[in-house]
Design an enzyme around this catalytic site. Structure first.
Site, short mmCIF file in Angstrom:
data_model
loop_
_atom_site.label_atom_id
_atom_site.label_comp_id
_atom_site.label_asym_id
_atom_site.label_seq_id
_atom_site.Cartn_x
_atom_site.Cartn_y
_atom_site.Cartn_z
N ARG A 78 -1.25 12.30 72.38
CA ARG A 78 -1.96 12.62 70.96
C ARG A 78 -2.89 13.45 70.90
O ARG A 78 -3.11 13.98 69.79
CB ARG A 78 -1.90 11.10 70.43
CG ARG A 78 -0.70 10.24 70.05
CD ARG A 78 -0.84 8.78 70.03
NE ARG A 78 -1.00 8.05 71.22
CZ ARG A 78 -1.26 6.77 71.45
NH1 ARG A 78 -1.78 6.19 70.44
NH2 ARG A 78 -1.20 6.52 72.65
N GLU A 115 -5.64 -0.05 78.43
CA GLU A 115 -5.77 -1.38 77.96
C GLU A 115 -4.21 -1.89 78.36
O GLU A 115 -4.23 -3.11 78.52
CB GLU A 115 -5.58 -1.32 76.35
CG GLU A 115 -6.23 -2.37 75.79
CD GLU A 115 -6.15 -2.29 74.18
OE1 GLU A 115 -5.87 -1.31 73.62
OE2 GLU A 115 -6.08 -3.35 73.73
O1 LIG Z 1 -9.55 3.99 76.06
P1 LIG Z 1 -8.36 3.64 77.05
O2 LIG Z 1 -8.26 2.32 77.12
O3 LIG Z 1 -8.44 4.72 78.12
O4 LIG Z 1 -7.33 3.98 75.83
C1 LIG Z 1 -7.08 5.27 75.01
C2 LIG Z 1 -5.87 6.17 75.50
O5 LIG Z 1 -4.82 5.34 75.41
C3 LIG Z 1 -3.81 6.13 74.59
O6 LIG Z 1 -3.21 6.96 75.43
P2 LIG Z 1 -1.76 6.42 76.27
O7 LIG Z 1 -2.41 6.46 77.93
O8 LIG Z 1 -1.12 5.34 75.76
O9 LIG Z 1 -0.68 7.93 76.36
P3 LIG Z 1 0.01 8.94 75.30
O10 LIG Z 1 -1.05 9.35 74.49
O11 LIG Z 1 0.63 9.56 76.35
O12 LIG Z 1 1.04 7.78 74.51
C4 LIG Z 1 -4.69 6.88 73.56
O13 LIG Z 1 -3.96 8.20 73.24
C5 LIG Z 1 -6.07 7.40 74.49
O14 LIG Z 1 -5.56 8.61 75.24
N1 LIG Z 2 -4.59 -0.41 70.93
C1 LIG Z 2 -4.36 0.90 70.87
N2 LIG Z 2 -3.82 1.61 70.14
C2 LIG Z 2 -3.47 2.86 70.26
N3 LIG Z 2 -3.82 3.54 71.19
C3 LIG Z 2 -4.40 2.85 72.30
N4 LIG Z 2 -4.91 3.22 73.59
C4 LIG Z 2 -5.26 2.27 74.22
N5 LIG Z 2 -5.36 1.17 73.48
C5 LIG Z 2 -4.75 1.38 72.28
#
Ligand SMILES: O=P(O)(O)OC[C@H]1O[C@H](OP(=O)(O)OP(=O)(O)O)[C@H](O)[C@@H]1O
Ligand SMILES: Nc1ncnc2[nH]cnc12
Length: 190
Positions: A78, A115
Site C-alpha cells: 500500500r 502484527e
Molecule cells: O508496523 P507493522 O506491524 O510492521 O505493520 C505495518 C505494515 O503492515 C502492513 O503491510 P503488510 O505487511 O500487511 O503488507 P501489504 O501492504 O503488502 O499487504 C502495512 O501496509 C504496513 O506496511
Molecule cells: N491492524 C492493521 N491494519 C492494517 N494494516 C496493518 N498492518 C499491521 N497491522 C495492521
C-alpha cells in the site's frame, strides 16, 4: 465520525483540518482480518476516492517542505500507491522497497515480524546513495517492524531518513518506539 483532533502529532496542527477529517471519514476497520483478533484498517475506500487521495497526498507530503527530500521510498504494497502519489506531488522520484523475491537486483534485505506474521523486505540496488534524503511512506504503523526494517535498509545504503509519513498509527502497539528517534508523521491514530 473521527475528527482532526484525533491527530497524534502536534506538528499536524498546522495541517488542513478539512483534509484530515476527509481522510478519517474514508477509513474502514474490519474485525478479525487477516487472522482472528486483528482489527484491520482498510484504506481501499480512501485510495479510491479522488478528493480523499488528494488530501492524503497533501498531508503525507507536508514533512518534505520542512526537511527537504530527494526521493520518496514506498513500502510494499500500500506504500507504493501512496508513495508514488506523494513523490509526484513533490516532483521527486519514488523507490519501491519490495517483499522478498520480486527484485532482480537487491542492495540489501531485512527480515522482521509484524502484527500478523513475518516478512522480508528488499531494497533495490543502485538507487539510493550516501547522503540521499528519503521520505519514507506507508499506510499503517502498527508494531513498527516494517518501518524499522525499511529505515535500516535506507540507512544501510548510506542514505538519510529525513521523515516517515504514515496515514494511520496504532499507538497501542508502540511502533514509534522502534524507529530509533526518526521523525514520524502520522495523520491519524486509532
Ligand atoms: O508496523 P507493522 O506491524 O510492521 O505493520 C505495518 C505494515 O503492515 C502492513 O503491510 P503488510 O505487511 O500487511 O503488507 P501489504 O501492504 O503488502 O499487504 C502495512 O501496509 C504496513 O506496511
Ligand atoms: N491492524 C492493521 N491494519 C492494517 N494494516 C496493518 N498492518 C499491521 N497491522 C495492521
Amino acid at each position: 465520525m473521527s475528527t482532526a483532533s484525533d491527530a497524534p502529532d502536534d506538528d499536524l496542527a498546522e495541517l488542513d483540518v478539512t483534509d484530515l477529517d476527509l481522510v478519517a471519514s474514508l477509513l474502514r476497520d474490519v474485525p478479525d482480518f487477516p487472522t482472528p483478533g486483528i482489527r484491520f484498517w482498510d484504506l481501499t475506500g480512501l485510495l479510491a476516492d479522488g478528493p480523499g487521495l488528494a488530501a492524503t497526498t497533501r498531508l503525507l507530503a507536508a514533512p518534505a517542505a520542512r526537511t527537504g527530500v530527494d526521493v520518496v521510498v514506498g513500502i510494499e504494497a500500500r506504500g507504493f500507491l501512496l508513495g508514488a502519489a506523494v513523490a509526484h506531488s513533490l516532483g521527486v522520484g519514488v523507490v519501491a522497497v519490495r517483499k522478498e523475491g520480486k527484485l532482480p537486483a537487491v542492495a540489501a534485505r531485512r527480515t522482521y515480524d509484524l502484527e500478523y506474521g513475518s516478512a522480508t523486505l528488499e531494497l533495490p540496488a543502485d538507487v539510493l546513495h550516501p547522503g540521499t534524503r528519503v521520505l519514507l511512506v506507508d499506510d499503517v504503523l502498527a508494531t513498527g517492524g516494517t518501518a524499522a526494517a525499511a529505515c535500516q535498509l535506507v540507512e544501510g545504503a548510506g542514505a538519510v531518513v529525513a521523515a516517515f509519513s504514515v496515514v494511520l498509527e496504532l499507538p497501542a502497539l508502540e511502533g514509534g518506539a522502534r524507529l530509533g528517534g526518526h521523525d514520524v508523521h502520522a495523520l491519524l491514530a486509532r
